[in-house]
Design a protein around this motif. Structure first.
Motif, PDB file in Angstrom:
ATOM      1  N   SER A  49       0.821  -1.210   0.000  1.00  0.00           N
ATOM      2  CA  SER A  49       0.000   0.000   0.000  1.00  0.00           C
ATOM      3  C   SER A  49       0.855   1.260   0.000  1.00  0.00           C
ATOM      4  CB  SER A  49      -0.939   0.010   1.217  1.00  0.00           C
ATOM      5  OG  SER A  49      -1.838  -1.065   1.136  1.00  0.00           O
ATOM      6  N   ALA A  53       1.058   3.828  -3.204  1.00  0.00           N
ATOM      7  CA  ALA A  53       0.660   5.220  -2.991  1.00  0.00           C
ATOM      8  C   ALA A  53       1.787   6.160  -3.405  1.00  0.00           C
ATOM      9  CB  ALA A  53       0.275   5.442  -1.533  1.00  0.00           C
ATOM     10  N   PRO A  64      -8.482   7.414  -6.419  1.00  0.00           N
ATOM     11  CA  PRO A  64      -8.390   6.295  -5.486  1.00  0.00           C
ATOM     12  C   PRO A  64      -9.729   5.863  -4.891  1.00  0.00           C
ATOM     13  CG  PRO A  64      -7.765   8.295  -4.374  1.00  0.00           C
ATOM     14  CD  PRO A  64      -8.053   8.666  -5.819  1.00  0.00           C
ATOM     15  N   ALA A 123      -4.675   2.495  -7.104  1.00  0.00           N
ATOM     16  CA  ALA A 123      -4.814   3.556  -6.099  1.00  0.00           C
ATOM     17  C   ALA A 123      -5.874   3.169  -5.069  1.00  0.00           C
ATOM     18  CB  ALA A 123      -5.171   4.880  -6.771  1.00  0.00           C
ATOM     19  N   ALA A 126      -4.381   0.516  -2.795  1.00  0.00           N
ATOM     20  CA  ALA A 126      -3.452   1.122  -1.843  1.00  0.00           C
ATOM     21  C   ALA A 126      -4.200   1.809  -0.712  1.00  0.00           C
ATOM     22  CB  ALA A 126      -2.542   2.120  -2.550  1.00  0.00           C
ATOM     23  N   ARG A 127      -5.256   2.533  -1.054  1.00  0.00           N
ATOM     24  CA  ARG A 127      -6.059   3.229  -0.033  1.00  0.00           C
ATOM     25  C   ARG A 127      -6.706   2.226   0.906  1.00  0.00           C
ATOM     26  NH1 ARG A 127     -10.820   3.148   0.533  1.00  0.00           N
ATOM     27  NH2 ARG A 127     -11.326   2.626  -1.611  1.00  0.00           N
TER      28      ARG A 127
END
Length: 133
Positions: A49, A53, A64, A123, A126-127
């Motif tokens: 993550s 990011a 995201p 994205a 990752a969030r």
């Protein structure tokens, strides 16, 4: 060696099953009828993550926000346990290739998954991963 090839995944999610402190983490990807579920460590999710990011921080036009349901598809049954994760980034095609390799004994060939995803999918992954850990 078994290989999962999902060059244009429609869905890539990270999730956890179980109560905090006893959770098991998974990354799941789907392309058409093909679904791959990979068991990962919490540390994998945290590092992946953070790196994703960072990679996407300076890329314009990346959204995201989730494109839909971010939950794991059930039943959650891992196809393999991930030992290593790697990523490559193609700004021209606006895609990321996530490569997951099975945790095996030294010198053994294991399962590999190659997952191609859009910048927006990555994205969102990752969030969500940062939220989980």
């Amino acid at each position: 060696m078994r290989v999962f090839e999902l060059p244009e995944a429609e869905r890539v999610v990270v999730g956890a099953v179980g109560p905090p402190g006893q959770r098991v983490f998974y990354i799941q990807a789907r392309q058409g009828l093909r679904l791959v579920t990979m068991k990962v460590e919490k540390a994998h999710v945290a590092e992946l993550s953070a790196r994703l990011a960072l990679l996407l921080a300076d890329v314009p036009g990346v959204d995201p926000s989730p494109a839909g349901d971010e939950s794991l598809e059930t039943p959650v049954e891992a196809d393999f346990v991930v030992g290593t994760l790697s990523i490559s980034f193609d700004e021209v095609s606006r895609r990321v290739l996530l490569v997951a390799e099975e945790l095996t004994g030294e010198g053994e060939a294991g399962v590999v998954a190659r997952i191609g995803a859009t910048f927006d999918q990555i994205a969102a992954l990752a969030r969500r991963g940062a939220e989980l850990v």
